[in-house]
Design a protein around this motif. Structure first.
Motif, PDB file in Angstrom:
ATOM      1  N   MET A   1       0.842  -1.186   0.000  1.00 37.65           N
ATOM      2  CA  MET A   1       0.000   0.000   0.000  1.00 37.65           C
ATOM      3  C   MET A   1       0.889   1.252   0.000  1.00 37.65           C
ATOM      4  O   MET A   1       1.823   1.362   0.770  1.00 37.65           O
ATOM      5  N   SER A   2       0.555   2.198  -0.819  1.00 34.75           N
ATOM      6  CA  SER A   2       1.334   3.415  -0.955  1.00 34.75           C
ATOM      7  C   SER A   2       1.010   4.398   0.164  1.00 34.75           C
ATOM      8  O   SER A   2      -0.108   4.471   0.649  1.00 34.75           O
ATOM      9  N   ASP A   3       2.031   5.166   0.587  1.00 35.48           N
ATOM     10  CA  ASP A   3       1.822   6.215   1.569  1.00 35.48           C
ATOM     11  C   ASP A   3       1.431   7.534   0.907  1.00 35.48           C
ATOM     12  O   ASP A   3       1.177   8.514   1.593  1.00 35.48           O
ATOM     13  N   LEU A   4       1.411   7.570  -0.420  1.00 39.84           N
ATOM     14  CA  LEU A   4       1.053   8.793  -1.135  1.00 39.84           C
ATOM     15  C   LEU A   4      -0.408   9.147  -0.905  1.00 39.84           C
ATOM     16  O   LEU A   4      -1.280   8.281  -0.949  1.00 39.84           O
ATOM     17  N   LYS A   5      -0.651  10.417  -0.670  1.00 42.35           N
ATOM     18  CA  LYS A   5      -2.025  10.891  -0.586  1.00 42.35           C
ATOM     19  C   LYS A   5      -2.561  11.031  -2.001  1.00 42.35           C
ATOM     20  O   LYS A   5      -1.837  11.442  -2.910  1.00 42.35           O
ATOM     21  N   THR A   6      -3.823  10.681  -2.179  1.00 39.54           N
ATOM     22  CA  THR A   6      -4.426  10.688  -3.509  1.00 39.54           C
ATOM     23  C   THR A   6      -5.434  11.818  -3.634  1.00 39.54           C
ATOM     24  O   THR A   6      -6.274  12.016  -2.756  1.00 39.54           O
ATOM     25  N   ILE A   7      -5.352  12.528  -4.750  1.00 40.27           N
ATOM     26  CA  ILE A   7      -6.315  13.569  -5.105  1.00 40.27           C
ATOM     27  C   ILE A   7      -7.184  13.009  -6.224  1.00 40.27           C
ATOM     28  O   ILE A   7      -6.670  12.513  -7.226  1.00 40.27           O
ATOM     29  N   LEU A   8      -8.482  13.077  -6.039  1.00 39.67           N
ATOM     30  CA  LEU A   8      -9.429  12.662  -7.074  1.00 39.67           C
ATOM     31  C   LEU A   8      -9.616  13.822  -8.040  1.00 39.67           C
ATOM     32  O   LEU A   8      -9.993  14.924  -7.629  1.00 39.67           O
ATOM     33  N   VAL A   9      -9.336  13.579  -9.312  1.00 35.96           N
ATOM     34  CA  VAL A   9      -9.502  14.593 -10.354  1.00 35.96           C
ATOM     35  C   VAL A   9     -10.696  14.170 -11.210  1.00 35.96           C
ATOM     36  O   VAL A   9     -10.653  13.141 -11.873  1.00 35.96           O
ATOM     37  N   ILE A  10     -11.753  14.981 -11.167  1.00 30.52           N
ATOM     38  CA  ILE A  10     -12.994  14.672 -11.886  1.00 30.52           C
ATOM     39  C   ILE A  10     -13.179  15.669 -13.019  1.00 30.52           C
ATOM     40  O   ILE A  10     -13.152  16.884 -12.798  1.00 30.52           O
ATOM     41  N   ASN A  11     -13.408  15.146 -14.207  1.00 33.54           N
ATOM     42  CA  ASN A  11     -13.701  15.954 -15.394  1.00 33.54           C
ATOM     43  C   ASN A  11     -15.103  15.628 -15.860  1.00 33.54           C
ATOM     44  O   ASN A  11     -15.441  14.466 -16.059  1.00 33.54           O
ATOM     45  N   GLY A  12     -15.915  16.658 -16.040  1.00 33.87           N
ATOM     46  CA  GLY A  12     -17.304  16.478 -16.413  1.00 33.87           C
ATOM     47  C   GLY A  12     -17.538  16.299 -17.900  1.00 33.87           C
ATOM     48  O   GLY A  12     -16.615  16.013 -18.668  1.00 33.87           O
ATOM     49  N   PRO A  13     -18.791  16.492 -18.302  1.00 40.29           N
ATOM     50  CA  PRO A  13     -19.217  16.173 -19.659  1.00 40.29           C
ATOM     51  C   PRO A  13     -18.483  16.952 -20.748  1.00 40.29           C
ATOM     52  O   PRO A  13     -18.163  18.124 -20.580  1.00 40.29           O
ATOM     53  N   ASN A  14     -18.209  16.232 -21.814  1.00 39.68           N
ATOM     54  CA  ASN A  14     -17.601  16.749 -23.040  1.00 39.68           C
ATOM     55  C   ASN A  14     -16.125  17.110 -22.915  1.00 39.68           C
ATOM     56  O   ASN A  14     -15.511  17.494 -23.913  1.00 39.68           O
ATOM     57  N   LEU A  15     -15.546  16.962 -21.734  1.00 45.83           N
ATOM     58  CA  LEU A  15     -14.122  17.265 -21.618  1.00 45.83           C
ATOM     59  C   LEU A  15     -13.260  16.231 -22.328  1.00 45.83           C
ATOM     60  O   LEU A  15     -12.098  16.494 -22.630  1.00 45.83           O
ATOM     61  N   ASP A  16     -13.840  15.081 -22.651  1.00 40.33           N
ATOM     62  CA  ASP A  16     -13.123  14.107 -23.470  1.00 40.33           C
ATOM     63  C   ASP A  16     -12.946  14.610 -24.910  1.00 40.33           C
ATOM     64  O   ASP A  16     -12.188  14.032 -25.679  1.00 40.33           O
ATOM     65  N   MET A  17     -13.602  15.696 -25.252  1.00 42.20           N
ATOM     66  CA  MET A  17     -13.510  16.286 -26.593  1.00 42.20           C
ATOM     67  C   MET A  17     -12.553  17.481 -26.648  1.00 42.20           C
ATOM     68  O   MET A  17     -12.487  18.172 -27.663  1.00 42.20           O
ATOM     69  N   LEU A  18     -11.821  17.712 -25.549  1.00 42.54           N
ATOM     70  CA  LEU A  18     -10.842  18.805 -25.561  1.00 42.54           C
ATOM     71  C   LEU A  18      -9.880  18.629 -26.726  1.00 42.54           C
ATOM     72  O   LEU A  18      -9.510  17.514 -27.078  1.00 42.54           O
ATOM     73  N   GLY A  19      -9.491  19.741 -27.303  1.00 38.29           N
ATOM     74  CA  GLY A  19      -8.574  19.722 -28.443  1.00 38.29           C
ATOM     75  C   GLY A  19      -9.306  19.786 -29.767  1.00 38.29           C
ATOM     76  O   GLY A  19      -8.766  20.264 -30.754  1.00 38.29           O
ATOM     77  N   THR A  20     -10.554  19.310 -29.786  1.00 41.65           N
ATOM     78  CA  THR A  20     -11.356  19.372 -31.017  1.00 41.65           C
ATOM     79  C   THR A  20     -12.605  20.210 -30.822  1.00 41.65           C
ATOM     80  O   THR A  20     -13.097  20.798 -31.776  1.00 41.65           O
ATOM     81  N   ARG A  21     -13.123  20.297 -29.612  1.00 44.61           N
ATOM     82  CA  ARG A  21     -14.341  21.054 -29.335  1.00 44.61           C
ATOM     83  C   ARG A  21     -13.990  22.509 -29.026  1.00 44.61           C
ATOM     84  O   ARG A  21     -13.269  22.797 -28.079  1.00 44.61           O
ATOM     85  N   GLN A  22     -14.470  23.406 -29.821  1.00 47.06           N
ATOM     86  CA  GLN A  22     -14.299  24.845 -29.635  1.00 47.06           C
ATOM     87  C   GLN A  22     -12.879  25.227 -29.189  1.00 47.06           C
ATOM     88  O   GLN A  22     -12.684  25.793 -28.121  1.00 47.06           O
ATOM     89  N   PRO A  23     -11.879  24.964 -30.022  1.00 49.41           N
ATOM     90  CA  PRO A  23     -10.509  25.299 -29.621  1.00 49.41           C
ATOM     91  C   PRO A  23     -10.309  26.788 -29.373  1.00 49.41           C
ATOM     92  O   PRO A  23      -9.402  27.163 -28.623  1.00 49.41           O
ATOM     93  N   GLU A  24     -11.160  27.629 -29.954  1.00 51.60           N
ATOM     94  CA  GLU A  24     -11.052  29.067 -29.697  1.00 51.60           C
ATOM     95  C   GLU A  24     -11.414  29.405 -28.248  1.00 51.60           C
ATOM     96  O   GLU A  24     -11.024  30.454 -27.724  1.00 51.60           O
ATOM     97  N   VAL A  25     -12.157  28.533 -27.583  1.00 53.40           N
ATOM     98  CA  VAL A  25     -12.535  28.724 -26.174  1.00 53.40           C
ATOM     99  C   VAL A  25     -11.624  27.915 -25.257  1.00 53.40           C
ATOM    100  O   VAL A  25     -11.135  28.408 -24.252  1.00 53.40           O
ATOM    101  N   TYR A  26     -11.406  26.641 -25.589  1.00 52.99           N
ATOM    102  CA  TYR A  26     -10.726  25.704 -24.698  1.00 52.99           C
ATOM    103  C   TYR A  26      -9.271  25.421 -25.076  1.00 52.99           C
ATOM    104  O   TYR A  26      -8.582  24.732 -24.338  1.00 52.99           O
ATOM    105  N   GLY A  27      -8.820  25.890 -26.216  1.00 50.94           N
ATOM    106  CA  GLY A  27      -7.461  25.638 -26.653  1.00 50.94           C
ATOM    107  C   GLY A  27      -7.340  24.309 -27.389  1.00 50.94           C
ATOM    108  O   GLY A  27      -8.331  23.642 -27.674  1.00 50.94           O
ATOM    109  N   HIS A  28      -6.117  23.935 -27.669  1.00 52.45           N
ATOM    110  CA  HIS A  28      -5.851  22.731 -28.460  1.00 52.45           C
ATOM    111  C   HIS A  28      -5.368  21.552 -27.618  1.00 52.45           C
ATOM    112  O   HIS A  28      -5.148  20.470 -28.154  1.00 52.45           O
TER     113      HIS A  28
END
Length: 149
Positions: A1-28
């Protein structure tokens, strides 16, 4: 078992489309780029990340509830659920650690209906408008808070 503390990083809807969805707003940058940045930042800070993305409000709520007592903090980019999900707010209010809300683009410069954030009512802090670098800022702060706890 690791002694590292874990941070849960949650990404909501449509963030799987980053880079292609509205790059003028969200970047590439893609979600894979975000995950790589998070893992690199976590390693430098001596913490671990549990990186997730979902378009399902129920799935996100489940992750938040299961994080209680297991995650040292939550970094959440609720995306489209920011201004609509009281249910995610309620789940976050149950969580017993620090929460940092992150947005790639500045909400105050977006459509007026996006200005309201239910998540902010549960968040310890909010970072917006710094592109994906906001994730690194948030993880650095969550690492500091986890060491102080």
């Amino acid at each position: 078992m690791s002694d590292l503390k874990t941070i849960l990083v949650i990404n909501g809807p449509n963030l799987d489309m980053l880079g292609t969805r509205q790059p003028e707003v969200y970047g590439h940058d893609t979600l894979a780029d975000v995950e790589a940045l998070c893992r690199q930042t976590a390693e430098a800070q001596g913490i671990a990340v549990d990186f997730r993305q979902s378009d399902s409000e129920a799935e996100i709520m489940g992750w938040i509830k299961r994080a209680r007592g297991t995650a040292a903090g939550i970094l959440i980019n609720p995306a489209g659920f920011t201004s609509t999900s009281i249910a995610i707010l309620d789940a976050l209010l149950i969580y017993d650690g620090p929460i940092i809300e992150v947005h790639i683009s500045p909400l105050f410069r977006r459509d007026e209906f996006r200005h309201l954030s239910y998540v902010s009512k549960a968040a310890t802090a909010k970072i917006e408008g710094f592109g994906i670098q906001g994730y690194a800022f948030a993880l650095t702060r969550l690492a500091q808070l986890s060491r102080a706890a």
